[in-house]
Design an enzyme around this catalytic site. Structure first.
Site, mmCIF file in Angstrom:
data_model
loop_
_atom_site.group_PDB
_atom_site.id
_atom_site.type_symbol
_atom_site.label_atom_id
_atom_site.label_comp_id
_atom_site.label_asym_id
_atom_site.label_seq_id
_atom_site.Cartn_x
_atom_site.Cartn_y
_atom_site.Cartn_z
ATOM 1 N N ARG A 164 -0.512 34.731 -48.211
ATOM 2 C CA ARG A 164 0.319 35.104 -49.364
ATOM 3 C C ARG A 164 1.112 36.347 -49.012
ATOM 4 O O ARG A 164 0.657 37.184 -48.243
ATOM 5 C CB ARG A 164 -0.560 35.435 -50.565
ATOM 6 C CG ARG A 164 -1.493 34.326 -50.948
ATOM 7 C CD ARG A 164 -2.453 34.826 -52.023
ATOM 8 N NE ARG A 164 -3.537 33.853 -52.184
ATOM 9 C CZ ARG A 164 -4.603 34.057 -52.954
ATOM 10 N NH1 ARG A 164 -4.719 35.191 -53.621
ATOM 11 N NH2 ARG A 164 -5.536 33.137 -53.052
ATOM 12 N N ASP A 209 3.065 39.487 -51.305
ATOM 13 C CA ASP A 209 3.162 40.003 -52.674
ATOM 14 C C ASP A 209 4.600 39.970 -53.188
ATOM 15 O O ASP A 209 5.549 39.823 -52.412
ATOM 16 C CB ASP A 209 2.672 41.458 -52.707
ATOM 17 C CG ASP A 209 1.162 41.555 -52.590
ATOM 18 O OD1 ASP A 209 0.481 40.568 -52.918
ATOM 19 O OD2 ASP A 209 0.678 42.628 -52.163
ATOM 20 N N TYR A 231 4.097 42.221 -38.732
ATOM 21 C CA TYR A 231 4.812 42.747 -39.891
ATOM 22 C C TYR A 231 5.715 43.890 -39.461
ATOM 23 O O TYR A 231 5.449 44.570 -38.477
ATOM 24 C CB TYR A 231 3.835 43.287 -40.944
ATOM 25 C CG TYR A 231 3.142 42.235 -41.769
ATOM 26 C CD1 TYR A 231 3.749 41.725 -42.904
ATOM 27 C CD2 TYR A 231 1.885 41.764 -41.421
ATOM 28 C CE1 TYR A 231 3.111 40.764 -43.683
ATOM 29 C CE2 TYR A 231 1.233 40.807 -42.191
ATOM 30 C CZ TYR A 231 1.852 40.313 -43.323
ATOM 31 O OH TYR A 231 1.225 39.365 -44.086
ATOM 32 N N ARG A 234 0.584 48.026 -45.980
ATOM 33 C CA ARG A 234 1.149 48.999 -46.930
ATOM 34 C C ARG A 234 0.301 50.264 -47.024
ATOM 35 O O ARG A 234 0.827 51.363 -47.226
ATOM 36 C CB ARG A 234 1.361 48.336 -48.285
ATOM 37 C CG ARG A 234 2.525 47.318 -48.236
ATOM 38 C CD ARG A 234 2.556 46.379 -49.425
ATOM 39 N NE ARG A 234 2.632 47.105 -50.668
ATOM 40 C CZ ARG A 234 2.459 46.537 -51.870
ATOM 41 N NH1 ARG A 234 2.210 45.234 -51.948
ATOM 42 N NH2 ARG A 234 2.533 47.257 -52.958
#
Lengths: 267, 267
Positions: free
Chosen positions: B45, B47, B105, B209
């Protein structure tokens, strides 16, 4: 005030009841800072989805600090999609519409290649090939003092439809570098990124977007470059190309005569 | 399917009732194309607000044409913010989550300088100076096989919180080139554009994050680079930095073992 904004999520420049607009956001920020309703005059309206790098607007208010500090205060109260780039004191009778002597717009296009999901708010994406030289030829024919009524949205009412176009150029841009895009091998070569830059002493309603729609027809070979001369002579909106979508359009700059902003003529 | 998307206007990857999601848009497009409900399995997933350059997803359906044609059909039914970059046939037992061996990422930041209204959806904007060397030092300490429970959002429940980080780097980016931004003289010099690239065999919830929030604290001098070692050892989420906002984050790539996608091992 020199202002940049991303027009994607706004209903254009001008205040409209129940809608988020650039002018509305500026006036709201000024109300929060000063406690009073302050009217902001823009150099001209931009439509919903149209962006600005250098929109100019003026307002009259009581403020005991420097203009630069007013700009900082505004930025603290504006959303992330609007930024005041410069704030300066103007002469008392400065008027952002009346005193403008030239405006420059840029319109971004992509022909062919892969869709870029991070660029779609800022560029008109078109399929197929393009004859850039034909577009350049046609763009050069747009320059000069002409009656541009063929390039005015139907229903507009301006006193005169004659404008002086100082500059009209089709620029090939390098592949868009965002630092975040990676393209499929083999597909990159096909994409052509173009920017149409146009500067004039004034523009009719939708003039740039109709110009772009017409240049796209010429770039696709639907008409030869000389079509541009015919359209200007014809004075008939029905003959020009379709109105290009708003999201590729940027108001780049508004120029004022020396002395019209500050007594010393500096901006 | 290899998919890029601008996550700005979506409530994340996963289908949620009454909300627009990436998975939901893909399933809607497949339903329109095939006439059937098709379940799409993503590699993981993302966000709300998080973007992807190379998310990978799989689905099982009856389709008499090539996979590439399915990709084209999907792109015709997807919004401008989602694009299928590649579609290939996979082995029958391919599973986009289980078979992933690595993910990469990227997180984009800006320290100081003027706000860019055209970049704010894709970059975390921070005021003030930054010590990039300190961030680099700390990032290098993040690499290796560790228990990263300090970097997991509270309330997550994973079987194991040990992951192998292959790569963690702080890259200084050139000034953002959009072909549309022009900055004020004198202010450009102050801006620092950074990208944090991190690759691992898997990530805990919000791990990137929280890593970014921690690196920002170190870059601002709140903690020395050795703080990173202490946080990893401490196994306590409360000590790590705050969770960076979603809009700077991009899922760049998902890697699969040779042979896990196609029998020949080619992808």
């Amino acid at each position: 005030l020199t202002i940049a904004y991303d027009g994607s999520d706004f209903a254009g420049w001008q205040v409209q009841p129940g809608k988020q607009t650039i002018q509305g956001m500026l006036q709201r920020a000024l109300r929060r800072i000063t406690g009073h309703q302050v009217h902001v005059v823009g150099s001209g309206r931009t439509d919903a989805g149209v962006h600005a790098l250098g929109q100019v607007a003026s307002c009259t208010l009581e403020w005991r600090d420097t203009a630069a500090r007013l700009g900082c205060a505004l930025n603290a109260h504006l959303p992330e999609t609007i930024v005041v780039r410069q704030a300066i004191d103007a002469v008392d009778d400065f008027h952002a519409i009346r005193d403008a002597v030239a405006k420059r717009y840029r319109y971004q296009l992509q022909f062919g290649g892969p869709r870029d999901v991070f660029d779609y708010r800022y560029r008109w994406f078109l399929r197929g090939a393009v004859d850039v030289e034909a577009m350049r030829d046609a763009a050069a024919r747009f320059v000069g003092r002409h009656d541009f009524v063929s390039f005015q949205a139907a229903g507009s009412a301006r006193k005169t439809t004659t404008r002086h176009v100082h500059h009209c150029e089709v620029i090939e841009q390098a592949a868009v570098v965002r630092g975040v895009t990676e393209r499929e091998p083999g597909r990159t070569a096909a994409a052509r990124y173009l920017a149409i830059e146009v500067e004039a002493d004034g523009f009719l309603y939708n003039m740039v977007r109709i110009l772009v729609g017409t240049l796209v027809q010429i770039g696709r070979g639907k008409h030869p470059p000389t079509r541009m001369d015919e359209l200007i002579s014809a004075r008939n909106r029905d003959l020009a190309g379709p109105t290009a979508p708003p999201h590729g359009l940027f108001l780049v700059r508004v120029d004022y005569a020396q002395g019209s902003i500050t007594p010393s003529g500096t901006t």
